[in-house]
Design a protein around this motif. Structure first.
Motif, PDB file in Angstrom:
ATOM      1  N   GLY A  18      27.286  48.100 -26.534  1.00 28.36           N
ATOM      2  CA  GLY A  18      26.394  49.245 -25.710  1.00 28.36           C
ATOM      3  C   GLY A  18      24.974  48.589 -25.966  1.00 28.36           C
ATOM      4  N   HIS A  19      24.009  49.155 -25.155  1.00 28.24           N
ATOM      5  CA  HIS A  19      22.862  48.605 -25.111  1.00 28.24           C
ATOM      6  C   HIS A  19      21.601  49.585 -25.955  1.00 28.24           C
ATOM      7  N   ASP A  20      22.318  50.827 -26.061  1.00 25.20           N
ATOM      8  CA  ASP A  20      21.542  52.111 -26.741  1.00 25.20           C
ATOM      9  C   ASP A  20      21.970  51.887 -28.287  1.00 25.20           C
ATOM     10  N   VAL A  21      21.370  51.098 -28.963  1.00 23.19           N
ATOM     11  CA  VAL A  21      21.781  50.747 -30.532  1.00 23.19           C
ATOM     12  C   VAL A  21      20.833  51.735 -31.430  1.00 23.19           C
ATOM     13  N   SER A  22      20.375  52.772 -30.979  1.00 24.38           N
ATOM     14  CA  SER A  22      19.659  53.727 -31.821  1.00 24.38           C
ATOM     15  C   SER A  22      20.636  54.187 -32.927  1.00 24.38           C
ATOM     16  N   ALA A  59      32.372  53.142 -38.240  1.00 22.63           N
ATOM     17  CA  ALA A  59      31.911  53.184 -36.578  1.00 22.63           C
ATOM     18  C   ALA A  59      32.096  54.504 -36.033  1.00 22.63           C
ATOM     19  N   ASP A  60      33.370  54.789 -36.493  1.00 22.54           N
ATOM     20  CA  ASP A  60      33.811  56.026 -35.829  1.00 22.54           C
ATOM     21  C   ASP A  60      32.735  57.287 -36.467  1.00 22.54           C
ATOM     22  N   ARG A  61      32.617  57.228 -37.568  1.00 20.75           N
ATOM     23  CA  ARG A  61      31.683  58.313 -38.227  1.00 20.75           C
ATOM     24  C   ARG A  61      30.318  58.311 -37.922  1.00 20.75           C
ATOM     25  N   HIS A  62      29.710  57.162 -37.401  1.00 24.95           N
ATOM     26  CA  HIS A  62      28.381  57.197 -36.986  1.00 24.95           C
ATOM     27  C   HIS A  62      28.452  56.981 -35.417  1.00 24.95           C
ATOM     28  N   GLY A  63      29.563  57.078 -34.698  1.00 22.73           N
ATOM     29  CA  GLY A  63      29.538  57.197 -33.295  1.00 22.73           C
ATOM     30  C   GLY A  63      29.206  55.877 -32.783  1.00 22.73           C
ATOM     31  N   ALA A 103      32.595  45.062 -51.418  1.00 21.86           N
ATOM     32  CA  ALA A 103      33.826  45.500 -51.759  1.00 21.86           C
ATOM     33  C   ALA A 103      34.823  44.783 -51.817  1.00 21.86           C
ATOM     34  N   GLN A 104      34.955  43.942 -50.531  1.00 27.19           N
ATOM     35  CA  GLN A 104      36.058  43.068 -50.100  1.00 27.19           C
ATOM     36  C   GLN A 104      35.746  41.688 -50.327  1.00 27.19           C
ATOM     37  N   ASP A 105      34.492  41.367 -50.866  1.00 27.65           N
ATOM     38  CA  ASP A 105      34.164  39.798 -50.898  1.00 27.65           C
ATOM     39  C   ASP A 105      34.169  39.225 -49.594  1.00 27.65           C
ATOM     40  N   ILE A 106      33.652  39.796 -48.732  1.00 24.68           N
ATOM     41  CA  ILE A 106      33.737  39.074 -47.247  1.00 24.68           C
ATOM     42  C   ILE A 106      32.467  39.438 -46.689  1.00 24.68           C
ATOM     43  N   ASP A 107      31.911  38.163 -46.240  1.00 25.30           N
ATOM     44  CA  ASP A 107      30.643  38.095 -45.245  1.00 25.30           C
ATOM     45  C   ASP A 107      30.750  38.924 -43.903  1.00 25.30           C
ATOM     46  N   ILE A 108      30.240  39.923 -43.779  1.00 29.57           N
ATOM     47  CA  ILE A 108      30.156  40.351 -42.574  1.00 29.57           C
ATOM     48  C   ILE A 108      28.982  40.118 -41.467  1.00 29.57           C
ATOM     49  N   ASP A 109      29.280  39.547 -40.308  1.00 32.11           N
ATOM     50  CA  ASP A 109      28.184  39.191 -39.391  1.00 32.11           C
ATOM     51  C   ASP A 109      28.070  40.280 -38.429  1.00 32.11           C
ATOM     52  N   LEU A 110      27.076  41.062 -38.241  1.00 28.46           N
ATOM     53  CA  LEU A 110      26.964  42.358 -37.352  1.00 28.46           C
ATOM     54  C   LEU A 110      25.935  41.909 -36.536  1.00 28.46           C
ATOM     55  N   ARG A 111      26.356  41.894 -34.941  1.00 31.30           N
ATOM     56  CA  ARG A 111      25.658  41.360 -33.931  1.00 31.30           C
ATOM     57  C   ARG A 111      25.218  42.627 -32.925  1.00 31.30           C
ATOM     58  N   LEU A 112      24.322  42.794 -32.256  1.00 35.27           N
ATOM     59  CA  LEU A 112      24.109  43.676 -31.275  1.00 35.27           C
ATOM     60  C   LEU A 112      24.546  43.210 -29.695  1.00 35.27           C
ATOM     61  N   GLU A 113      25.197  43.689 -28.957  1.00 35.11           N
ATOM     62  CA  GLU A 113      25.582  43.185 -27.843  1.00 35.11           C
ATOM     63  C   GLU A 113      24.586  42.767 -26.822  1.00 35.11           C
ATOM     64  N   VAL A 138      22.746  52.764 -34.899  1.00 39.42           N
ATOM     65  CA  VAL A 138      22.794  51.677 -35.771  1.00 39.42           C
ATOM     66  C   VAL A 138      21.623  51.708 -36.612  1.00 39.42           C
ATOM     67  N   THR A 139      21.567  52.836 -37.621  1.00 40.34           N
ATOM     68  CA  THR A 139      20.776  52.955 -38.569  1.00 40.34           C
ATOM     69  C   THR A 139      20.854  52.107 -39.874  1.00 40.34           C
ATOM     70  N   GLY A 140      19.703  52.197 -40.638  1.00 37.26           N
ATOM     71  CA  GLY A 140      19.656  51.363 -41.961  1.00 37.26           C
ATOM     72  C   GLY A 140      20.734  51.764 -42.648  1.00 37.26           C
ATOM     73  N   ALA A 141      21.165  53.235 -42.730  1.00 32.11           N
ATOM     74  CA  ALA A 141      22.321  53.718 -43.333  1.00 32.11           C
ATOM     75  C   ALA A 141      23.643  52.795 -43.027  1.00 32.11           C
ATOM     76  N   PHE A 142      23.720  52.871 -41.784  1.00 32.18           N
ATOM     77  CA  PHE A 142      24.895  51.957 -41.117  1.00 32.18           C
ATOM     78  C   PHE A 142      25.166  50.681 -41.629  1.00 32.18           C
ATOM     79  N   ARG A 143      23.866  50.120 -41.668  1.00 28.88           N
ATOM     80  CA  ARG A 143      23.784  48.473 -41.851  1.00 28.88           C
ATOM     81  C   ARG A 143      24.228  48.447 -43.675  1.00 28.88           C
TER      82      ARG A 143
END
Length: 102
Positions: A60-64, A30-34, A80-90, A66-71
């Motif tokens: 934040g409401h400007d989620v532009s 997230a830091d690398r992608h701002g 890699a961690q065998d963990i499900d990650i649930d990504l939600r937008l505010e 959050v690119t495909g590369a980020f996802r």
């Protein structure tokens, strides 16, 4: 402590180590992608169990940003961690920002 309790405790501890590693990797990504993020759910509350996932809220409401590369990288971190990650937008879950603990 019974043998079963010891097994459950070890599984919880192992899961928490994986969740911590995934959370650190997601923060760095997230830091690398701002991208501003926070965690919610059992990980943020400190109530993880042997099957807990990692719930991530993009703030934040400007989620532009959050690119495909980020996802895709989020998916790689989870795999890699065998963990499900649930990504939600505010903007799609404003109630979650009130629950944010971490």
């Amino acid at each position: 402590m019974t043998r079963l309790e010891a097994i459950i405790a070890e599984r919880k501890a192992r899961r928490l180590r994986k969740l911590d590693a995934a959370a650190a990797a997601v923060r760095a990504l997230a830091d690398r992608h701002g991208v501003s993020i926070g965690f919610f759910g059992s990980y943020a509350r400190g109530t993880t169990g042997p099957n807990s996932d990692l719930d991530v809220l993009v703030l934040g409401h400007d989620v532009s940003c959050v690119t495909g590369a980020f996802r895709r990288e989020i998916e790689r971190i989870g795999a890699a961690q065998d963990i499900d990650i649930d990504l939600r937008l505010e903007r799609n879950a404003p109630h979650l920002s009130m629950e944010m603990l971490s």
